[in-house]
Scaffold this motif. Sequence first.
Motif, PDB file in Angstrom:
ATOM      1  N   LEU A 122       0.780  -1.232   0.018  1.00  0.00           N
ATOM      2  CA  LEU A 122      -0.076   0.050   0.217  1.00  0.00           C
ATOM      3  C   LEU A 122       0.967   1.358  -0.065  1.00  0.00           C
ATOM      4  O   LEU A 122       1.632   1.522   0.877  1.00  0.00           O
ATOM      5  N   VAL A 151      -1.027  -0.965  -4.428  1.00  0.00           N
ATOM      6  CA  VAL A 151      -2.063  -0.212  -4.485  1.00  0.00           C
ATOM      7  C   VAL A 151      -1.622   1.460  -4.096  1.00  0.00           C
ATOM      8  O   VAL A 151      -0.834   1.632  -3.067  1.00  0.00           O
ATOM      9  N   SER A 182     -10.131   3.288  -1.416  1.00  0.00           N
ATOM     10  CA  SER A 182      -8.918   2.715  -0.611  1.00  0.00           C
ATOM     11  C   SER A 182      -9.251   1.218  -0.132  1.00  0.00           C
ATOM     12  O   SER A 182      -8.538   0.329  -0.497  1.00  0.00           O
ATOM     13  N   THR A 228      -7.970  -2.240  -1.924  1.00  0.00           N
ATOM     14  CA  THR A 228      -7.061  -3.118  -1.172  1.00  0.00           C
ATOM     15  C   THR A 228      -7.708  -4.563  -0.921  1.00  0.00           C
ATOM     16  O   THR A 228      -7.066  -5.571  -1.076  1.00  0.00           O
ATOM     17  N   ASP A 262      -6.224  -7.720  -2.582  1.00  0.00           N
ATOM     18  CA  ASP A 262      -6.211  -9.252  -1.769  1.00  0.00           C
ATOM     19  C   ASP A 262      -6.788 -10.468  -2.763  1.00  0.00           C
ATOM     20  O   ASP A 262      -5.823 -11.615  -2.950  1.00  0.00           O
TER      21      ASP A 262
END
Length: 257
Positions: free
Chosen positions: A19, A52, A188, A192, A196
């Motif tokens: 991230l 990300v 966000s 995320t 995953d």
Amino acid sequence: MADENGAVIWEKVADGVLLVTLQRPPANALGLPVIEGLNAALDDATGTKVVVVRSALDGYFAAGADIKHMSSIDAESFTEYGDALRGALDRLAATDRISIAAIEGLALGGGLELAMACTLRVAGENAQFGLPEVKLGLIPGAGGTQRLPRLVGRGRALDIMLTARQVGATEAHSIGLVDRLVETGTASEAATTLADELSALSLPAQQAVIRAVDASFERPLDEGLRYEAVEVGNLFERGEAKEGITAFLDKRRPRFA
């Protein structure tokens, strides 16, 4: 972790997911601090399958290039600055991993070029997009003239760049500039979650998908089909296809690298 300027921070939030957060007030202008921070984050991305990119600033993903910096430099330094920005975005766009832009607020100029360099774009309903460089007597110079037409088509790309208008999130989603549209404030989290999901799949297969799709824009259909066949064969011979097939027959989750 953070770069020495503090303009970019990054952390591994899950197995295979990095991230990256832009946090250069007031608007995440893509000056040298952000460029250096992006490069540092990508240097630290070894072993990650998905990156990300998001913003920590309310109302801004990234509002463009660093105009104050541009106003204070000569032509040679301007070229060096452009090369540095393009270099960072090209690294992000490389197919060695998947990248996702999580966009809330304004993504203008270089900010939109940053988002377009990512593999996928997830945007909140408050997002606004644009390439307003003609207002400065310039053109998008960090991939905008090349990546936007590939995403939305020639006519729409020209309309956006020649008028310098801003495109709302709903329109951006409808024309293919945004891949997933979510509620404001959740981009966000949604990006995320998507990261995953992607990280659990076969990265060699995902890389092959990207290469084959990109080839469809560059080659006649018959050449593209041959290229696709080569990619499939390579995955079966040297990729993770055997593990995927075995796992399917064994009724278990595949153990991809």
